[in-house]
Structure formats: C-alpha cells, structure tokens
Design an enzyme around this catalytic site. Structure first.
Site, PDB file in Angstrom:
ATOM      1  N   LEU A 146       2.702  -4.152  -2.876  1.00 22.53           N
ATOM      2  CA  LEU A 146       1.913  -4.164  -4.101  1.00 22.53           C
ATOM      3  C   LEU A 146       2.323  -5.393  -4.906  1.00 22.53           C
ATOM      4  O   LEU A 146       3.474  -5.541  -5.296  1.00 22.53           O
ATOM      5  CB  LEU A 146       2.166  -2.891  -4.919  1.00 22.53           C
ATOM      6  CG  LEU A 146       1.497  -2.840  -6.289  1.00 22.53           C
ATOM      7  CD1 LEU A 146      -0.014  -2.889  -6.155  1.00 22.53           C
ATOM      8  CD2 LEU A 146       1.926  -1.594  -7.026  1.00 22.53           C
ATOM      9  N   ASP A 147       1.379  -6.286  -5.120  1.00 19.79           N
ATOM     10  CA  ASP A 147       1.629  -7.514  -5.872  1.00 19.79           C
ATOM     11  C   ASP A 147       0.944  -7.382  -7.224  1.00 19.79           C
ATOM     12  O   ASP A 147      -0.265  -7.580  -7.334  1.00 19.79           O
ATOM     13  CB  ASP A 147       1.096  -8.716  -5.102  1.00 19.79           C
ATOM     14  CG  ASP A 147       1.360 -10.035  -5.811  1.00 19.79           C
ATOM     15  OD1 ASP A 147       1.992 -10.034  -6.896  1.00 19.79           O
ATOM     16  OD2 ASP A 147       0.928 -11.080  -5.284  1.00 19.79           O
TER      17      ASP A 147
END
Length: 179
Positions: free
Chosen positions: A38-39
């Site tokens: 998850l960025d």
C-alpha cells in the site's frame, strides 16, 4: 546503540508488513495473485475517468501477454505496443489504456494498463473489493528484495472493508464488498 539500531530496524519491518496485502486480480479466465504494498503517496489515476491505477510487475502477466511485449515494457515503450495492436492478436484489446504519469527521475511517460473485472485486496485482516480500477504494467522489479510485486493505490482500501472471515462467507453466498 546496537539495541536502538535493532529496535529501529524491527519497527521498520513491522511498519512495512502492515502495509503489505494479498492482491487478486480477475480478468476473464485469468486470475493473478501476488503481494502488494500500500503506497499512501500513490495518486496515479487515469486523467479522463479518475480511475485509480494499481501498478503490477508485467512479469506476473507473461502467460497472457504477447511475447514481444515484455521487452518493450522493460524498455519503457508501452505507447509503441498500442500502435502495434493491429498486428498482434490480443484478446483484451478493448480493455487496454495508456495512462500518462510522471515518474521519479523521469519526465512524463506512459504506462500500459488493463481494465480488470475485479480486484480483491486482503490487508490488515480485511477484504476490499474494487471494480473501478486499472492495473498498470511495470516492466521492471518493484521490490529489490522481492517483498511485493504490486503497488496498491490508497483509494482501493478506503472505507471499512469486510473482516476476512466474513468476506469469504459472503463471497460464497454471492455478496461482495464494493470500494
């Protein structure tokens, strides 16, 4: 100092693990699974439709992409692939998109993306399902140590999501969560 260094390293690994999730992409008969990161800084989206773009390593899709595409994706020339589509037999031509983006240490470029049927992300014990998403292909390796092979757009895990056990039961009864 050694204790502090070990603790800092341990905290970094734990933080990264909370951002890792299992990604399943469904497109026709194809199902691709991998670990994604998850960025929270990822704001890549299709400028026309505002559809979020999740990035995956193109090598995960090698069995489904024409053989000549891997090299061109690695060279960063997805726009040339689109021009060759008339010559190439590819069942998902109508699902292809070119998404403009500005990469780190690069100027403006294009990313080849596909519109999947669905994407399911299991993150932090919760299931998130998305229908409005594009999967962009990166010709390289996203993680040097192989910890993840996809970059998850934060919009795909907004909201509550379903607890993992309940989501599995709902999936068998035909219910699903939408993001």
């Amino acid at each position: 100092m050694i204790f502090k260094a070990v603790q800092t390293n341990r905290r970094q690994v734990e933080n990264r693990e909370t951002l890792l999730g299992e990604v399943t992409v469904n497109l026709g008969e194809a199902t691709i699974r991998c670990t994604g990161l998850l960025d929270t800084g990822n704001q890549l989206s299709d400028p026309l439709t505002r559809t979020p773009v999740m990035v995956m390593e193109a090598s995960l899709w090698e069995a489904y992409l024409p053989p000549s595409w891997s090299k061109k994706l690695a060279e960063g020339e997805p726009d040339k692939l689109v021009m060759e589509l008339g010559e190439t037999e590819f069942p998902w031509k109508d699902r292809l998109r070119l998404v403009p983006y500005r990469g780190v240490n690069r100027g403006a470029a294009f990313m080849l993306a596909l519109k999947p049927d669905s994407v399911v992300i299991v993150l932090g014990g919760r299931n998130y399902a998305a229908g409005k998403v594009l999967v962009g292909f990166d010709g390289g390796t996203l993680s040097g140590e192989g910890a993840y092979r996809a970059i998850i757009h934060p919009d795909l895990v907004d909201g509550e999501g379903q607890p993992e056990a309940r989501a599995d039961a709902d999936a068998s009864s035909g219910n699903s969560a939408a993001v």
